[in-house]
Motif scaffolding. Structure first.
Motif, short mmCIF file in Angstrom:
data_model
loop_
_atom_site.label_atom_id
_atom_site.label_comp_id
_atom_site.label_asym_id
_atom_site.label_seq_id
_atom_site.Cartn_x
_atom_site.Cartn_y
_atom_site.Cartn_z
N GLU A 38 -13.56 -1.95 1.84
CA GLU A 38 -13.35 -1.31 3.10
C GLU A 38 -12.81 -1.96 4.16
N ASP A 87 -6.06 -1.88 10.32
CA ASP A 87 -4.94 -0.92 9.91
C ASP A 87 -3.60 -0.88 10.12
N PHE A 136 -1.68 3.26 8.34
CA PHE A 136 -2.01 4.67 8.52
C PHE A 136 -2.05 5.25 9.95
N TYR A 157 -9.89 2.22 5.98
CA TYR A 157 -9.29 2.59 4.65
C TYR A 157 -9.94 1.68 3.45
N VAL A 215 -11.05 8.55 2.20
CA VAL A 215 -10.49 8.01 2.89
C VAL A 215 -9.06 7.42 2.30
N PRO A 216 -8.07 6.87 3.19
CA PRO A 216 -6.73 6.40 2.56
C PRO A 216 -7.18 5.30 1.90
N TYR A 237 -2.71 9.07 0.60
CA TYR A 237 -3.11 9.80 2.05
C TYR A 237 -3.99 10.88 1.76
#
Lengths: 158, 158
Positions: free
Chosen positions: A63, A69, A72, A78, A108-109, A146
């Motif tokens: 994670e 990030d 996204f 993510y 989650v992405p 996504y």
């Protein structure tokens, strides 16, 4: 066929040697075990599937926090997925798919760096190629998944 | 044997197809050419060596600014090197070495992500394995080259 979170111990690290993408990460875990920096049986970023008592597929899942990030919109926590690999005799039996579905189940992405040869597999799993940005991606071929409500981060001019 | 900065044009991109590590980066350059986003003959991050009129070796080299530096002490501008590759018939003739020496001639630190099989080559070229840090390195096997006066960045506890 069941996905398990792998424990870091000498047995697991020995099984990892059968996988092509054995690298600095595994060597560093081995050293940490030897020097008692980590405990035997400590949780790891690795998940895998056993066939009997043999590890036949694995992936690493980690994670990343929203502050890192770059992929996204909106920025958010993510998962980075790497070292997805199925041993040769066990390929095309759904092990890879099972691992990726497990990763997606967190909702989650996900971002991964694909080998070009595996692009078809990732697309079948619902992953998309991002717009390449040299400053961010360098030598990577990033693919992302996504969940609903998340989209690609817009590129900013460099 | 002479290192040249490669121009981005259809001819170069056609030559790139012979290299195994043809990926999203090259596809994106091709699109940018087709859509006139970049000019034919625009400079690129690629350097290569021709044998006659055939491109037989290449690498990508890109300057990263100090603010992204997670590898060196003191933090500074450095070069990221990737896609170093020599076509099969031209290997073991010094082309790879020539390209890496060219990169070193800038006198700034260099970071690359090695395939484990090529680790011996990189060590011969004076590169060292960094202490693996999962949060920073994920699926990479980072190797770095330090010019005089530069050392590895100390790890901070996560």
């Amino acid at each position: 066929m069941q996905v398990e979170r792998l424990k870091i111990n000498y047995k697991t690290l020995e099984e990892f040697k059968k996988f092509k993408e054995y690298g600095v990460q595994e060597l560093s875990m081995l050293e940490d075990l030897q020097e008692n920096i980590i405990e035997d049986n400590c949780d790891s970023p690795f998940y895998g599937i056993y066939y009997g008592d043999k590890l036949v597929a694995r992936m690493s899942l980690y994670e990343r926090s929203a502050k890192y990030d770059l992929y996204f919109d909106p920025p958010q926590n993510y998962l980075e997925l790497w070292k997805l690999e199925v041993l040769p005799d066990y390929q095309f039996k759904g092990y890879g798919k099972k691992l990726v579905e497990f990763a997606k189940s967190f909702g989650v992405p996900i971002k991964t760096n694909s080998r070009m040869k595996s692009k078809e597999f990732w697309e079948k799993m619902g992953f998309q190629t991002v717009t390449y940005d040299m400053d961010r991606d360098l030598g990577q071929n990033p693919l992302v998944w996504y969940p609903e409500g998340v989209k690609e981060k817009k590129q900013t001019a460099n």
